[in-house]
Motif scaffolding. Structure first.
Motif, short mmCIF file in Angstrom:
data_model
loop_
_atom_site.label_atom_id
_atom_site.label_comp_id
_atom_site.label_asym_id
_atom_site.label_seq_id
_atom_site.Cartn_x
_atom_site.Cartn_y
_atom_site.Cartn_z
N THR A 187 -2.47 -8.47 12.24
CA THR A 187 -2.08 -7.37 13.15
C THR A 187 -3.01 -6.37 13.35
OG1 THR A 187 -0.41 -5.59 13.58
CG2 THR A 187 -0.93 -5.91 11.24
N ARG A 188 -3.17 -5.53 14.59
CA ARG A 188 -4.03 -4.57 14.94
C ARG A 188 -3.51 -3.45 14.51
NH1 ARG A 188 -8.92 -6.53 16.79
NH2 ARG A 188 -8.65 -8.32 18.19
N ARG A 189 -2.24 -3.19 13.74
CA ARG A 189 -1.95 -1.98 13.45
C ARG A 189 -1.94 -1.85 12.07
NH1 ARG A 189 3.80 -2.26 14.50
NH2 ARG A 189 3.26 -4.20 15.00
N ASN A 190 -2.14 -0.68 11.46
CA ASN A 190 -2.31 -0.42 9.80
C ASN A 190 -0.95 -0.37 9.28
OD1 ASN A 190 -3.01 0.22 7.37
ND2 ASN A 190 -4.19 2.20 7.94
N VAL A 191 -0.29 -1.53 9.22
CA VAL A 191 1.13 -1.56 8.63
C VAL A 191 1.31 -1.24 7.25
CG1 VAL A 191 1.82 -2.99 10.44
CG2 VAL A 191 1.01 -3.95 8.34
N HIS A 192 0.39 -1.40 6.43
CA HIS A 192 0.17 -1.02 5.03
C HIS A 192 -0.15 0.36 4.86
CE1 HIS A 192 1.74 -5.01 4.09
NE2 HIS A 192 0.75 -5.43 4.90
N LYS A 193 -0.74 1.12 5.72
CA LYS A 193 -1.07 2.58 5.48
C LYS A 193 -2.26 2.56 4.62
CE LYS A 193 3.20 4.77 6.67
NZ LYS A 193 3.73 3.63 7.64
N ILE A 194 -3.07 1.67 4.74
CA ILE A 194 -4.37 1.59 4.11
C ILE A 194 -5.62 2.74 4.44
CG2 ILE A 194 -6.32 0.10 3.58
CD1 ILE A 194 -4.59 -2.18 4.46
N GLU A 195 -6.07 3.21 3.32
CA GLU A 195 -6.94 4.48 3.44
C GLU A 195 -8.42 3.87 3.61
OE1 GLU A 195 -6.24 7.36 3.60
OE2 GLU A 195 -4.07 7.35 3.17
N ASN A 196 -9.08 4.52 4.22
CA ASN A 196 -10.22 3.97 4.56
C ASN A 196 -11.43 5.34 4.57
OD1 ASN A 196 -10.27 0.93 5.17
ND2 ASN A 196 -8.87 1.65 6.48
N SER A 197 -12.65 4.94 4.08
CA SER A 197 -13.59 6.29 3.98
C SER A 197 -14.14 6.41 5.21
CB SER A 197 -14.63 6.08 2.66
OG SER A 197 -15.26 4.80 2.89
N SER A 198 -14.20 5.37 6.23
CA SER A 198 -14.74 5.21 7.56
C SER A 198 -13.89 4.53 8.50
CB SER A 198 -16.30 4.71 7.45
OG SER A 198 -16.17 3.40 7.02
N PRO A 199 -14.12 4.90 9.82
CA PRO A 199 -13.44 4.40 10.75
C PRO A 199 -13.20 2.89 10.82
CG PRO A 199 -14.86 6.05 11.72
CD PRO A 199 -15.17 5.65 10.34
#
Length: 128
Positions: free
Chosen positions: A101-113
């Motif tokens: 998917t293109r959506r962050n469905v699992h609410k993953i954190e990322n230190s950069s975009p």
């Protein structure tokens, strides 16, 4: 404006709007594919915070727009695969049936975009 220019401008504007609308609709759809891992990079410190790890897959079957291409998929805590579904481990050479998917469905954190061309992993299982 002359009539010919107005007609061409209207036609181009219509194509752009319709094309943009179709792309936006496609972004909401899940993509089903089979892919082979060609590279992965574990995110440091995953566990307490769900960090995303970029995993590059060579798409072997499924969505015709992706067939034969390499795509980067953000996987939640690749070093803790039990969080990512039915995958016992993620290793280069593994083949998985993917739902992307293109959506962050699992609410993953990322230190950069996250690159707009990347996908998020909705679910995966080992291909049989």
């Amino acid at each position: 404006m002359n009539h010919t220019f107005q007609s061409k401008w209207l036609a181009l504007t219509t194509i752009f709007v319709v094309g943009t609308h179709a792309s936006a609709a496609q972004m909401d759809k899940d993509v089903h594919a089979r892919g082979k891992i060609v590279s992965l990079q574990a995110a440091a410190g995953c566990g307490i915070i769900k960090f995303g790890s970029p995993v590059t897959y060579q798409i072997m079957s499924g969505d015709r727009d992706l067939l034969g291409k390499q795509v980067v998929v953000v996987v939640e805590c690749v070093e803790m695969p039990e969080l990512s579904g039915k995958i016992p481990q993620f290793s280069v050479g593994d083949i998985h049936d993917l739902v992307l998917t293109r959506r962050n469905v699992h609410k993953i954190e990322n230190s950069s975009p996250i690159d707009s061309q990347w996908f998020y992993l909705r679910s995966a299982k080992v291909a049989k």
